[in-house]
Structures are given as structure tokens and as C-alpha cells.
Write a protein that holds these residues in place. Sequence first.
Motif, PDB file in Angstrom:
ATOM      1  N   ALA A   7       0.701  -1.022  -0.149  1.00 27.70           N
ATOM      2  CA  ALA A   7       0.135  -0.059  -0.053  1.00 27.70           C
ATOM      3  C   ALA A   7       0.824   1.304  -0.114  1.00 27.70           C
ATOM      4  O   ALA A   7       0.600   2.294  -0.373  1.00 27.70           O
ATOM      5  N   ALA A   8       2.052   0.927   0.533  1.00 21.72           N
ATOM      6  CA  ALA A   8       2.982   2.323   0.579  1.00 21.72           C
ATOM      7  C   ALA A   8       3.623   2.472  -0.875  1.00 21.72           C
ATOM      8  O   ALA A   8       4.829   3.022  -0.877  1.00 21.72           O
ATOM      9  N   ASP A   9       3.396   1.457  -1.718  1.00 15.94           N
ATOM     10  CA  ASP A   9       4.122   1.574  -2.835  1.00 15.94           C
ATOM     11  C   ASP A   9       5.742   0.955  -2.913  1.00 15.94           C
ATOM     12  O   ASP A   9       6.591   1.223  -3.892  1.00 15.94           O
ATOM     13  N   LEU A  10       5.728  -0.052  -2.090  1.00 16.51           N
ATOM     14  CA  LEU A  10       7.036  -0.716  -2.094  1.00 16.51           C
ATOM     15  C   LEU A  10       6.908  -2.018  -2.527  1.00 16.51           C
ATOM     16  O   LEU A  10       5.904  -2.814  -2.918  1.00 16.51           O
ATOM     17  N   LEU A  11       8.039  -2.468  -3.247  1.00 15.87           N
ATOM     18  CA  LEU A  11       7.925  -3.518  -3.990  1.00 15.87           C
ATOM     19  C   LEU A  11       8.404  -4.790  -3.154  1.00 15.87           C
ATOM     20  O   LEU A  11       9.534  -4.836  -2.693  1.00 15.87           O
TER      21      LEU A  11
END
Length: 215
Positions: free
Chosen positions: A165-169
Motif C-alpha cells: 500500500a506504501a508502493d514498496l516492491l
Amino acid sequence: MTPSSRRPRSTSAPVRVPSTLWALGPKPLDPDDRWPEPVLAHTIAEFSEPGSRVMLVGWPAPTARGNLRVLEPDTAAAVAEIGDLDRHGLDAPTDRNRSGEPVDLVIASLLAEHFDPIAAAEHVAALATEVMAMGGLLVVLSRCRHSDSGVLTDPAGSVVAAAQAADLLYLQHIIAAPVSGTAVTAPPADPASSGTAPHVVAHTDVFVFLQPAHG
């Protein structure tokens, strides 16, 4: 033209993928240790280079009293250990102090007992994205645990959901376990246990996430 000559040639260096099982010696891991030394040292060696900026994020989140930061003794010892490994060890900033150079590696520990996994995972992911450099890594240490009724719970879903959700892969899930020969070393039995827990938790989960560089 022969078949072999038609194969495309790779122009990039091979990517080294770490093992999905870290064998950490025969000694059982202490379930009360938020920063187990073998896991911390292996994480730093695997995911950072000498001179890197490495930040620790513990849970429960540390508090501040006035202008003074309360640094837990176990976290202070872990930050010192990072320095011994030729990295710049940093403790997580408070709301009063969130400035500074970007961090190459954030290591978050969710190994404390009795916490809200959703709140903890969201706090860790939000803080990591604030301080990490583009291309930086977040490594979260967690483990399964038993409820008071003996049900096995796993914070993995909360950790992965909050990070994504925090745009981490999401890169990898690693199992860190004490191993003696070919067997995982089980922790000593808890004499106060009611016998309701059918599972023995002997390993630590290591989740790895990337802050992708946006061009």
C-alpha cells in the motif's frame, strides 16, 4: 547460422539472489529478543555495503519526553552493533526530528509480543518510505505467535499489505532459523505453557521490500 548463434546475449551482470533459508547456527533464537544478533548481522551483510546508512525501527514505537529521545537499551545495543559492521547505525526519527540524509537500509523489528500487527506494519511502512533513498530496502523481522487460546497467528499478511500500500516492491521472504546438522533447533519448552499451542515457533521471518527508483 547455427541455433546457438541466434541466442540473445545478456549484457547485464547476473543478479545474486540470497538464499531463502538462513541457517544461523545451533543456538535457539530467544523469542524475547527484538534484535537477535545472528539475524541482524546476516541482514546487514546481505542487504547493505560498508559505509551504508542503516536505520532500526522497533515496535512498540519509541517515545519522546520533551526534547529528549527515549532509546531502548536493546535498540541502542543493536545500533552500536551496526557501527561495528562498518555501517552508519541510526535509530528511527521522532516527529520532532525527521530530517537527515536518505537511508539505504531500514530494518524493522516486529518481534515484540502482544501488538496490533496492522498498526505496527502500517507504522513501519510509512516511516520507511519517508526516510529511504530511492532504491533503498526495507527488511521486516517478524514471527508467528500463539494467541491466549493457542491459535497460531501470522503477521505476514499485514506486513506485505502495508508495504505494498506504501508502493514498496515485495522482493523476498526468507526463513532465518537455528540449524544443527540437518534439523532446525527448537526453543526450550515453556514450563508455564498450558499445552494449548500445537505448534513450536522456531524461526524468524525476514521480509524484504524495495523502494523503487522512479524515473
